[in-house]
Design a protein around this motif. Structure first.
Motif, PDB file in Angstrom:
ATOM      1  N   ILE A 295       2.837 -25.510  68.148  1.00 20.42           N
ATOM      2  CA  ILE A 295       1.503 -25.488  68.760  1.00 20.42           C
ATOM      3  C   ILE A 295       1.522 -25.000  70.206  1.00 20.42           C
ATOM      4  N   VAL A 296       2.563 -25.345  70.965  1.00 19.66           N
ATOM      5  CA  VAL A 296       2.584 -24.936  72.378  1.00 19.66           C
ATOM      6  C   VAL A 296       2.727 -23.419  72.514  1.00 19.66           C
ATOM      7  N   PRO A 297       3.705 -22.763  71.826  1.00 22.38           N
ATOM      8  CA  PRO A 297       3.758 -21.302  71.923  1.00 22.38           C
ATOM      9  C   PRO A 297       2.492 -20.605  71.422  1.00 22.38           C
ATOM     10  N   ILE A 298       1.878 -21.139  70.349  1.00 19.61           N
ATOM     11  CA  ILE A 298       0.641 -20.538  69.851  1.00 19.61           C
ATOM     12  C   ILE A 298      -0.418 -20.527  70.950  1.00 19.61           C
ATOM     13  N   TYR A 299      -0.578 -21.657  71.633  1.00 21.95           N
ATOM     14  CA  TYR A 299      -1.589 -21.733  72.689  1.00 21.95           C
ATOM     15  C   TYR A 299      -1.215 -20.831  73.871  1.00 21.95           C
ATOM     16  N   LEU A 300       0.033 -20.886  74.297  1.00 22.17           N
ATOM     17  CA  LEU A 300       0.446 -20.104  75.460  1.00 22.17           C
ATOM     18  C   LEU A 300       0.275 -18.604  75.220  1.00 22.17           C
ATOM     19  N   GLN A 301       0.562 -18.161  74.003  1.00 15.44           N
ATOM     20  CA  GLN A 301       0.500 -16.731  73.727  1.00 15.44           C
ATOM     21  C   GLN A 301      -0.908 -16.262  73.381  1.00 15.44           C
ATOM     22  N   LEU A 302      -1.631 -17.040  72.567  1.00 12.89           N
ATOM     23  CA  LEU A 302      -2.905 -16.560  72.065  1.00 12.89           C
ATOM     24  C   LEU A 302      -4.098 -17.017  72.887  1.00 12.89           C
TER      25      LEU A 302
END
Length: 543
Positions: A295-302
């Motif tokens: 969830i953290v990479p998804i939010y940071l990237q998108l």
């Protein structure tokens, strides 16, 4: 490498690669989606099924290790894994990536992981065994920690494909030094029950697949009227079917024992409180880890538009803490009991989840977020240094492969559930929150109906910066596009907050598994070294 710690060095290298794949690609999701012209949901499925393949066939891998010999299982599994990594490195589309990564690599790992656990116990005893298992746990922890940094660096400055090419090289090195690892175990001459394999694999696949589909089918009520069973979402029916198959699997094992035939799993080991505590804690640990790293990479990237390297650096506090506290946990194991160290780690998980929940803001770049990630890494590091030895010291030498298989099932099932469950909470809540916010907005009713129609099957996870363009292409005015973009960004933020809340609940659940962890320091004295672990009734056909 042929010294006292040569064997654990080889085995830890293999363990590092097995675990690396569960986090290394998370920071590269948006790049892979673009390169292979696929979707976030497809990538979520690929990540989930990599660990699910391992969970589904880990018991078979453990049993094959007894039949083939543990070192031979390590060799064969390493070769299969290398073939899968090479296939993934060259993948032209998501289908080939799924086959190479999620299936072939996963099948290679089911031979390697139980063999690692059994070979460590075979090569070391006393406190050296405690240290060796801690080293394996630390290798997993380091892989989890540096995965985002390795993936981020290679994706940003070269290609994500080099990650898998590098894995081929590491597995080749493991094969080159395989003879450093001794294997004194006696090979079993048993027939593996195919029905047991089918029942266990199908049960786990159905349960995890049901959770994975909650984002599009809904939990109870269907989000898509044309996909329903008796007016309800298919999810509870799929999960219930998996539960029934799991029950039939256990009935089958009891039946095999009564017939005097060897079961796939000697279910007697599950009655050992220490083993249940170890694998239960391990499962929760990996559920939180996988959920957090999805969830953290998804939010940071998108949501924020960060590249793969910047995403990896934002996760850096967790990475540093995980490595440091894996080492600290190994040192503390000489003086403190696994129960005390694990409880500190489990409480740390709860605190870190609550801190992360309170840190959510638009940029996710505040000091509270950094502290929350550091605390999560510290907690996971302490757990990683203890739980492997807790599980394996619960059984005698004849059950080492079986215990390693059970440990592998819970570890990878936890990873699958983390990506499927927490990821689906994020994606499903985005759909619900976005739909409600659009309905409550001042957008014209015709626009609201258009958006509702186009997102009926779920709101796609896309970069927030792309929303104005998407809206404009759909015929919305510039002002309406800006308003929709603002609604989408706010919905992404709220879905992240709900995902952290779900992680908090899972973290609290970890506390229930620590009651039966060992209260004594393992391997401290010679008397402890020679003390026989709790005996397990032998399964039919065992040596």
């Amino acid at each position: 490498m042929a010294g006292r710690w040569g064997a654990v060095t080889v085995l830890a290298s293999a363990q590092f690669v097995m675990t690396l794949d569960s986090t290394v690609m998370n920071v590269s999701i948006s790049t892979v989606v673009k390169d292979l012209n696929t979707t976030i949901s497809a990538m979520q499925a690929s990540i989930t099924f990599y660990t699910l393949t391992m969970a589904a066939f880990m018991l078979l891998g453990a049993k094959l290790g007894d039949v083939l010999g543990r070192r031979r299982a390590l060799v064969i599994g390493s070769i299969i894994y290398a073939v899968g990594s090479g296939t993934t490195a060259l993948a032209p589309n998501i289908a080939v990536l799924f086959i190479g990564w999620s299936i072939i690599e996963g099948l290679g790992a089911v031979l390697v992981i139980p063999a690692i656990a059994a070979l460590i116990a075979d090569n070391y005893s006393g406190h050296a065994r405690v240290t060796a298992f801690a080293a394996i746990g630390a290798a997993s922890g380091v892989a989890v920690a540096v995965g985002p940094l390795i993936g981020g660096f290679l994706t940003t400055y070269a290609s994500w494909r080099y990650v898998f090419a590098g894995e081929v090289v590491i597995m080749a090195i493991v094969l080159l030094f395989r003879k450093v690892v001794s294997d004194s175990g006696v090979r079993s001459h048993i027939r593996i029950d195919v029905l047991s394999v089918v029942l266990s694999a199908a049960a786990l696949v159905l349960i995890v697949y049901g959770l994975l589909q909650t984002k599009t089918w809904g939990w109870i009520l269907p989000t898509q009227p044309d996909i329903s069973v008796l007016g309800l979402s298919p999810v509870p029916f799929v999960i219930a079917a998996g539960a029934v198959l799991l029950w039939l699997f256990f009935l089958r094992q009891s039946s095999l024992v009564r017939q005097g035939r060897p079961p796939l799993l000697n279910t007697a080991i599950l009655r050992l409180g220490q083993l249940r505590a170890g694998v239960g804690s391990l499962g929760i640990q990996y559920t939180v880890t996988a959920g957090l790293f999805f969830i953290v990479p998804i939010y940071l990237q998108l949501a924020l538009g960060l590249d793969a390297l910047s995403t990896g650096l934002r996760i850096f506090p967790l990475s540093v803490a995980l490595v440091l506290f894996s080492i600290l946990g190994t040192a503390l194991a000489r003086r403190l009991s696994p129960k005390l160290i694990a409880r500190i780690g489990q409480l740390g998980l709860v605190v870190s989840s609550l801190v992360l929940l309170g840190s959510v803001d638009t940029e996710l770049n505040n000091w509270l977020f950094g502290i929350g990630m550091f605390l999560a890494g510290a907690a996971l590091g302490l757990l990683a240094s203890q739980l492997g030895n807790v599980t394996m010291s619960a059984v005698g030498d004849d059950e080492l492969s079986e215990a390693g298989g059970v440990q592998g099932v819970f570890q990878n099932l936890g990873s699958s559930l983390g990506t499927a469950l927490i990821g689906s909470v994020m994606i499903a809540s985005l759909t619900t929150i976005f739909g409600g916010a659009v309905a409550a907005s001042t957008l014209p009713s015709s626009v609201q109906q258009q958006i509702s129609s186009q997102t009926q099957g779920g709101v796609p996870v896309v970069p927030a910066a792309d929303v104005p363009t998407i809206a404009s292409n759909a015929g919305l005015s510039e002002e309406q596009s800006k308003q929709l973009s603002s609604i989408y960004s706010a919905s992404q933020l709220e879905s992240l907050r709900l995902s952290f809340a779900a992680l908090s609940l899972v973290s609290v659940g970890a506390l229930f598994f620590s009651r039966n962890l060992p209260s004594r320091v393992l391997g401290r004295t010679e008397e402890d070294d020679t003390e026989a672990p709790q005996q397990v009734p032998p399964a039919a056909g065992s040596r």
